[in-house]
Design a protein around this motif. Structure first.
Motif, PDB file in Angstrom:
ATOM      1  N   PRO A 211       0.837  -1.088  -0.265  1.00 47.69           N
ATOM      2  CA  PRO A 211      -0.112  -0.051   0.052  1.00 47.69           C
ATOM      3  C   PRO A 211       0.893   1.319   0.069  1.00 47.69           C
ATOM      4  O   PRO A 211       1.923   1.499   0.819  1.00 47.69           O
ATOM      5  CB  PRO A 211      -0.774  -0.055   1.189  1.00 47.69           C
TER       6      PRO A 211
ATOM      7  N   ARG B  16      -8.040  -0.354  -8.174  1.00 45.85           N
ATOM      8  CA  ARG B  16      -8.589  -0.217  -6.635  1.00 45.85           C
ATOM      9  C   ARG B  16      -7.598   0.782  -5.761  1.00 45.85           C
ATOM     10  O   ARG B  16      -6.481   0.742  -5.522  1.00 45.85           O
ATOM     11  CB  ARG B  16      -8.644  -1.566  -6.097  1.00 45.85           C
TER      12      ARG B  16
ATOM     13  N   ALA C 125      -8.161   3.410  -1.964  1.00 49.73           N
ATOM     14  CA  ALA C 125      -8.785   3.996  -0.809  1.00 49.73           C
ATOM     15  C   ALA C 125      -8.572   5.448  -0.480  1.00 49.73           C
ATOM     16  O   ALA C 125      -7.362   5.914  -0.930  1.00 49.73           O
ATOM     17  CB  ALA C 125      -8.690   3.006   0.251  1.00 49.73           C
TER      18      ALA C 125
ATOM     19  N   THR D 177     -13.261   6.579   5.403  1.00 53.77           N
ATOM     20  CA  THR D 177     -12.356   5.848   4.418  1.00 53.77           C
ATOM     21  C   THR D 177     -13.493   5.263   3.217  1.00 53.77           C
ATOM     22  O   THR D 177     -14.404   4.714   3.499  1.00 53.77           O
ATOM     23  CB  THR D 177     -11.638   4.777   4.953  1.00 53.77           C
TER      24      THR D 177
ATOM     25  N   GLN E 161     -13.571   3.449  -0.289  1.00 57.53           N
ATOM     26  CA  GLN E 161     -12.987   2.418  -1.154  1.00 57.53           C
ATOM     27  C   GLN E 161     -13.688   2.530  -2.421  1.00 57.53           C
ATOM     28  O   GLN E 161     -14.802   2.708  -2.588  1.00 57.53           O
ATOM     29  CB  GLN E 161     -12.969   1.017  -0.617  1.00 57.53           C
TER      30      GLN E 161
ATOM     31  N   SER F 218      -2.533   1.588   6.514  1.00 59.71           N
ATOM     32  CA  SER F 218      -3.224   1.037   5.336  1.00 59.71           C
ATOM     33  C   SER F 218      -2.450  -0.378   5.150  1.00 59.71           C
ATOM     34  O   SER F 218      -1.560  -0.875   5.356  1.00 59.71           O
ATOM     35  CB  SER F 218      -3.115   1.795   4.145  1.00 59.71           C
ATOM     36  N   TRP F 219      -3.420  -1.150   4.250  1.00 59.59           N
ATOM     37  CA  TRP F 219      -2.914  -2.318   3.957  1.00 59.59           C
ATOM     38  C   TRP F 219      -3.993  -2.718   2.845  1.00 59.59           C
ATOM     39  O   TRP F 219      -4.881  -2.136   2.449  1.00 59.59           O
ATOM     40  CB  TRP F 219      -2.935  -3.457   4.944  1.00 59.59           C
ATOM     41  N   ILE F 220      -3.640  -3.820   1.989  1.00 62.24           N
ATOM     42  CA  ILE F 220      -4.459  -4.217   1.178  1.00 62.24           C
ATOM     43  C   ILE F 220      -5.329  -5.413   1.598  1.00 62.24           C
ATOM     44  O   ILE F 220      -4.980  -6.455   2.295  1.00 62.24           O
ATOM     45  CB  ILE F 220      -3.555  -4.820  -0.096  1.00 62.24           C
ATOM     46  N   ASP F 221      -6.752  -5.286   1.435  1.00 68.20           N
ATOM     47  CA  ASP F 221      -7.505  -6.090   2.232  1.00 68.20           C
ATOM     48  C   ASP F 221      -7.607  -7.491   1.334  1.00 68.20           C
ATOM     49  O   ASP F 221      -7.152  -7.507   0.201  1.00 68.20           O
ATOM     50  CB  ASP F 221      -9.028  -5.379   2.337  1.00 68.20           C
TER      51      ASP F 221
ATOM     52  N   ALA G  98     -10.284  -8.313  -0.624  1.00 66.66           N
ATOM     53  CA  ALA G  98     -10.717  -8.193  -1.925  1.00 66.66           C
ATOM     54  C   ALA G  98      -9.604  -7.438  -2.785  1.00 66.66           C
ATOM     55  O   ALA G  98     -10.137  -7.103  -4.109  1.00 66.66           O
ATOM     56  CB  ALA G  98     -12.142  -7.330  -1.827  1.00 66.66           C
ATOM     57  N   GLY G  99      -8.546  -6.998  -2.335  1.00 65.03           N
ATOM     58  CA  GLY G  99      -7.635  -6.595  -3.250  1.00 65.03           C
ATOM     59  C   GLY G  99      -7.676  -4.987  -3.202  1.00 65.03           C
ATOM     60  O   GLY G  99      -6.712  -4.322  -3.977  1.00 65.03           O
ATOM     61  N   PHE G 100      -8.317  -4.428  -2.479  1.00 61.12           N
ATOM     62  CA  PHE G 100      -8.807  -3.041  -2.250  1.00 61.12           C
ATOM     63  C   PHE G 100      -7.769  -2.380  -1.163  1.00 61.12           C
ATOM     64  O   PHE G 100      -7.761  -3.057   0.030  1.00 61.12           O
ATOM     65  CB  PHE G 100     -10.052  -2.711  -1.667  1.00 61.12           C
ATOM     66  N   PRO G 101      -6.977  -1.417  -1.332  1.00 62.45           N
ATOM     67  CA  PRO G 101      -6.599  -0.819  -0.174  1.00 62.45           C
ATOM     68  C   PRO G 101      -7.428  -0.245   0.921  1.00 62.45           C
ATOM     69  O   PRO G 101      -8.730  -0.033   0.487  1.00 62.45           O
ATOM     70  CB  PRO G 101      -5.796   0.457  -0.830  1.00 62.45           C
ATOM     71  N   VAL G 102      -7.051  -0.487   2.136  1.00 63.99           N
ATOM     72  CA  VAL G 102      -7.927  -0.007   3.215  1.00 63.99           C
ATOM     73  C   VAL G 102      -7.068   0.726   4.058  1.00 63.99           C
ATOM     74  O   VAL G 102      -5.971   0.480   4.358  1.00 63.99           O
ATOM     75  CB  VAL G 102      -8.684  -1.100   3.822  1.00 63.99           C
ATOM     76  N   SER G 103      -7.708   1.769   4.675  1.00 62.65           N
ATOM     77  CA  SER G 103      -6.933   2.801   5.516  1.00 62.65           C
ATOM     78  C   SER G 103      -7.562   3.070   6.538  1.00 62.65           C
ATOM     79  O   SER G 103      -8.707   3.536   6.618  1.00 62.65           O
ATOM     80  CB  SER G 103      -6.280   3.788   4.873  1.00 62.65           C
TER      81      SER G 103
END
Lengths: 163, 455
Positions: free
Chosen positions: A29, A63, A65, A82, A84, B32-35, B37-42
């Motif tokens: 990320p 993709r 966020a 946040t 997405q 932040s990390w990649i969840d 489902a492949g989406f970043p999440v923060s």
């Protein structure tokens, strides 16, 4: 019209900075502070070609966020969110596309940009820009910014087809 | 923060104590990390940065377990809202692994702090990234996509048009001296200004071509409005081929005007002066002489903007040489050379890197500052001596009123020598010194013209 909760739309309307996280090489990320703009349910960010690595990452994986977390940048609004979603780049003509798509929104949030535009000759590459248009798919919202409490989760009302 | 690179703000690097100390100054971090489902999440959370342990302790956000099987990012970010915008931009990002309780062990940091790397420098360091991006975009779109500027602004930037003030001073003075000697033709005066301007712009563009080819402009990441060249080739606004065609066209225009003036005046002296001007201008940066690369740039500029311009303008009007314009030409010669001298100060590191051994590259700051003051005072002393010796008219003494400005610039050099961006005000004042002295000298000659019949 957008589906994001009202408090999140309010955050987007005032935030001077949000943190855009993209998927970097090797799935890392990578987060970039950027000024978020919001119109008709879509989130807009923009980037000079000078600082365009994030754009390359988005091309590889759309993709993303966007987090709004800093009350200093939200005129004291302590809420946090946040979002997405999937990003689309508007970059057919980096010289003019951004002016057509987001200059009005940008100017409303950061009026000083007009002073910089007047001296475009001094910063020619800064004003070669791409627009990042994010279609929100999922939203996490923390009232009062308290992330030690679970967020309120909202999802887009219907499946979103990637552009 | 740490050493900077030309391709970005601060390169990713292994953690050091300063990174943890800097991170600790932020009120919160965004994790932040990649969840799955492949989406970043923060998510924002509170934290402690422990420099001695090399760890970041995170308050785990509720309902969002930070994964332990993948890389996690931690970002501190700060701005300061201002009226209509914001400043004090800085951010610092760390990457590492989370241990499942509260500890993250970072292995990389990356960031930018505009108090350490000013925005303009950050932008300059990022120019190669812009070129890479636009080149890839061109391939993707199947057409060439280049940065652009409106034609007027592009012409202004490419030729560095505002620097024409340096030409105006000696040329107008040469015409004024001739007028005081009873020789004045408005249309040859106008042609002289036009021809000299073409020559100056041609030399500016030539200078850019060779500084781009030598790598001197590319190596310069702290250009200012007075230094670092036009950068149109570095920014890919104009290619080297376009610059070459422009320089040739400007030289041709200057040559045509010069030949016309030679034909009109029938003066071979003018022909020699014009040829000397073009030769010095080209030799300034072009091989094999590359005078500015050898610390002889100031001498070339002093000759070009002193005797060559001023005497040339005088000869156009009178057809002959004389002591008065020769003595007077020393003044703009020195003052324009000092414009170059001061403008080379912020470029000295990149110039040294490119083998451009200018005087500020060769000499220590103290010697450069002293050299500035001595040269400026010599320019004023020439005026005083010229009047004392009966060569210059006494009203030219009014130019000595600008002496305090030279001292002010000297003082400014001491304070801002190592800061390219704050030095800009000093560089601007130095450009003004030549304009002020030139204007006062012109005023003096106008006064002499009107006072002569009364004497």
């Amino acid at each position: 019209m957008g589906w994001l909760p009202d408090p999140v739309e309010r955050l987007l309307d005032v935030a001077l900075v949000g943190e855009l996280t993209v998927v970097g090489r090797n799935g890392r990320p990578i987060t970039h502070p950027l000024i978020p703009l919001y119109h008709d349910g879509l989130v807009y960010l923009h980037s000079s070609t000078l600082f365009s690595k994030k754009l390359e990452h988005i091309k590889r994986d759309p993709r993303v966020a966007l987090a709004i977390t800093d009350p200093v940048a939200t005129k004291g609004n302590p809420d946090r969110a946040t979002i997405q979603g999937r990003a689309r780049l508007i970059e057919d003509d980096p010289h003019t596309d951004w002016e057509r798509v987001i200059l009005g929104l940008w100017r409303r949030k950061e009026p000083l940009i007009d002073d910089f535009l007047k001296v475009r000759v001094a910063l020619p590459l800064f004003f070669e820009r791409a627009v990042i248009e994010i279609t929100p798919e999922r939203c996490l919202y923390w009232a009062d910014g308290l992330t030690d409490r679970a967020p309120t989760e909202t999802r887009a009302p219907r499946p979103v087809v990637a552009a | 923060m740490t050493a900077t690179t030309r391709s970005g703000s601060v390169p990713a690097h292994a953690p050091n104590t300063a990174d943890f100390e800097r991170l600790a100054t932020y009120p919160h971090v965004v994790v932040s990390w990649i969840d799955d489902a492949g989406f970043p999440v923060s998510v924002a959370t509170s934290f402690e940065a422990d420099a001695s342990a090399g760890t970041i302790l995170l308050a785990p956000p509720a309902g969002m377990p930070i994964p332990t099987d993948r890389e996690v990012g931690v970002l501190g970010s700060h701005i300061h809202p201002t009226k209509g915008g914001y400043d004090e931009r800085r951010y610092l990002q760390a990457w590492g692994r989370f241990d499942g309780t509260k500890t993250l062990v970072p292995h990389r940091f990356w960031g930018w702090d505009e108090t350490e790397v000013p925005f303009f420098e950050y932008s300059e360091r990022s120019v190669p990234q812009s070129r890479r991006y636009l080149a890839a975009l061109s391939v993707e779109k199947g057409r060439t996509i280049r940065p652009r500027l409106a034609p007027f602004w592009l012409a202004l930037r490419t030729t560095r048009l505002p620097f024409l003030s340096a030409t105006a001073v000696p040329v107008l003075l040469g015409i004024a001296v001739a007028a005081s000697h009873g020789a004045f033709s408005w249309w040859t005066a106008l042609l002289t200004v036009i021809g000299a301007s073409f020559a100056h712009l041609a030399i500016n563009v030539t200078n850019d071509i060779f500084d781009t080819l030598s790598g001197a402009d590319e190596a310069n990441t702290t250009p200012t409005q007075f230094s670092g060249g036009s950068r149109v080739a570095i920014y890919d606004l104009v290619g080297i081929g376009g610059l070459t065609r422009l320089a040739l066209a400007l030289f041709a225009a200057a040559g045509l005007v010069g030949l016309l003036l030679v034909a009109v005046t029938g003066s071979l002296i003018l022909l020699w002066i014009g040829m000397a001007g073009i030769a010095v201008g080209v030799a300034y940066t072009a091989p094999p002489l590359k005078l500015v690369y050898r610390g002889l740039g100031e001498l070339a500029v002093a000759l070009g903007f002193g005797p060559i311009m001023l005497l040339g303008a005088y000869v156009v009007q009178t057809g002959q040489l004389a002591w008065e314009p020769a003595v007077l030409s020393v003044v703009p010669g020195i003052l324009v050379a000092l414009i170059l001298f001061v403008n080379e100060i912020p470029d000295r590191r990149s110039d040294a890197e490119a083998g451009k051994r200018t005087l500020p590259v060769r000499f220590a700051p103290g010697a450069v500052r002293a050299g500035y003051l001595v040269a400026a005072l010599v320019a004023f002393a020439v005026i005083a001596a010229g009047v004392g010796g009966g060569i210059l008219p006494w009203p030219t003494l009014i130019a000595l009123a600008a002496v305090p400005l030279a001292f002010k610039i000297h003082a400014g050099l001491k304070v801002h020598y190592d800061s390219p961006y704050t030095l800009m005000a000093v560089m601007g004042a130095n450009v003004n010194l030549n304009l002020v002295v030139g204007a006062l000298l012109l005023l003096a000659y106008l006064a002499a013209l009107f006072l002569a019949p009364l004497a």
